[in-house]
Design a protein around this motif. Structure first.
Motif, mmCIF file in Angstrom:
data_model
loop_
_atom_site.group_PDB
_atom_site.id
_atom_site.type_symbol
_atom_site.label_atom_id
_atom_site.label_comp_id
_atom_site.label_asym_id
_atom_site.label_seq_id
_atom_site.Cartn_x
_atom_site.Cartn_y
_atom_site.Cartn_z
ATOM 1 N N ARG A 113 0.834 -1.206 0.000
ATOM 2 C CA ARG A 113 0.000 0.000 0.000
ATOM 3 C C ARG A 113 0.867 1.254 0.000
ATOM 4 N N TRP A 114 1.896 1.266 0.831
ATOM 5 C CA TRP A 114 2.781 2.438 0.883
ATOM 6 C C TRP A 114 3.509 2.630 -0.451
ATOM 7 N N ALA A 115 3.950 1.516 -1.051
ATOM 8 C CA ALA A 115 4.652 1.613 -2.336
ATOM 9 C C ALA A 115 3.715 2.183 -3.399
ATOM 10 N N ALA A 116 2.455 1.768 -3.418
ATOM 11 C CA ALA A 116 1.488 2.283 -4.393
ATOM 12 C C ALA A 116 1.248 3.769 -4.170
ATOM 13 N N ARG A 117 1.203 4.199 -2.933
ATOM 14 C CA ARG A 117 1.017 5.629 -2.640
ATOM 15 C C ARG A 117 2.206 6.447 -3.128
ATOM 16 N N ARG A 118 3.400 5.945 -2.865
ATOM 17 C CA ARG A 118 4.600 6.669 -3.298
ATOM 18 C C ARG A 118 4.633 6.772 -4.816
ATOM 19 N N LYS A 119 4.266 5.681 -5.478
ATOM 20 C CA LYS A 119 4.299 5.647 -6.938
ATOM 21 C C LYS A 119 3.245 6.600 -7.520
ATOM 22 N N ALA A 120 2.078 6.660 -6.895
ATOM 23 C CA ALA A 120 0.971 7.469 -7.426
ATOM 24 C C ALA A 120 1.228 8.961 -7.287
ATOM 25 N N GLY A 122 3.866 10.527 -5.085
ATOM 26 C CA GLY A 122 5.047 10.951 -4.363
ATOM 27 C C GLY A 122 4.666 11.293 -2.932
ATOM 28 N N LYS A 123 5.541 12.043 -2.304
ATOM 29 C CA LYS A 123 5.271 12.421 -0.931
ATOM 30 C C LYS A 123 4.395 13.652 -0.918
#
Length: 159
Positions: A113-120, A122-123
């Motif tokens: 989930r965190w990886a998908a958020r970062r990919k979508a 960024g921060k």
């Protein structure tokens, strides 16, 4: 339920001792002189007589005949004997805790989930102002409104 004659005699003897002690206690509480009575040993197994109404209620307020009390006591002793044979109660199993496999699965899901958020996106930049706090423009407007309100009150009070 297998109860030997010896066990029944012992139960009757105990019951008689309890009755004697209850009589002594009630006579002490009433202030009457007590009558000492020695426990009687039955010579032969006695047949249960007609159920008598005992003098004291149980904790729930119900009355049990001596025969019923003897049956309850015998059943309890049988339960205790069965428990001793099986080795006692098993320790209670803890509930509501994650197993190691469940913890690993949850960890993998959260990492994905965190990886998908970062990919979508960024921060995302966290807002510097606190939620619910006034902006400078809002503070200025509120100040002007309050000054106008106070001026209207002064004007109405001076008339």
């Amino acid at each position: 339920m297998d109860i030997s004659v010896k066990d029944l005699q012992e139960a009757i003897s105990i019951r008689q001792q309890i009755d004697n002690l209850q009589r002594r206690l009630s006579s002490l509480l009433r202030g009457a002189p007590q009558k000492p009575s020695a426990p009687q040993k039955p010579s032969a197994p006695q047949r249960p007589s007609a159920p008598r109404r005992p003098t004291a209620p149980t904790a729930s307020g119900r009355y049990f005949s001596p025969a019923t009390r003897a049956k309850l006591a015998a059943a309890a002793r049988a339960r205790w004997a069965r428990r001793r044979i099986t080795g006692g109660a098993a320790p209670a199993k803890k509930t509501g805790q994650l197993t190691p496999a469940g913890r690993r699965k949850l960890s993998l899901l959260m990492k994905a989930r965190w990886a998908a958020r970062r990919k979508a996106g960024g921060k995302q930049k966290a807002s510097s102002r606190k939620k619910g706090a006034l902006t400078p423009a809002g503070r200025r407007r509120l100040s002007e409104l309050m000054k106008a309100r106070w001026a209207a009150r002064r004007k109405a009070g001076s008339k």
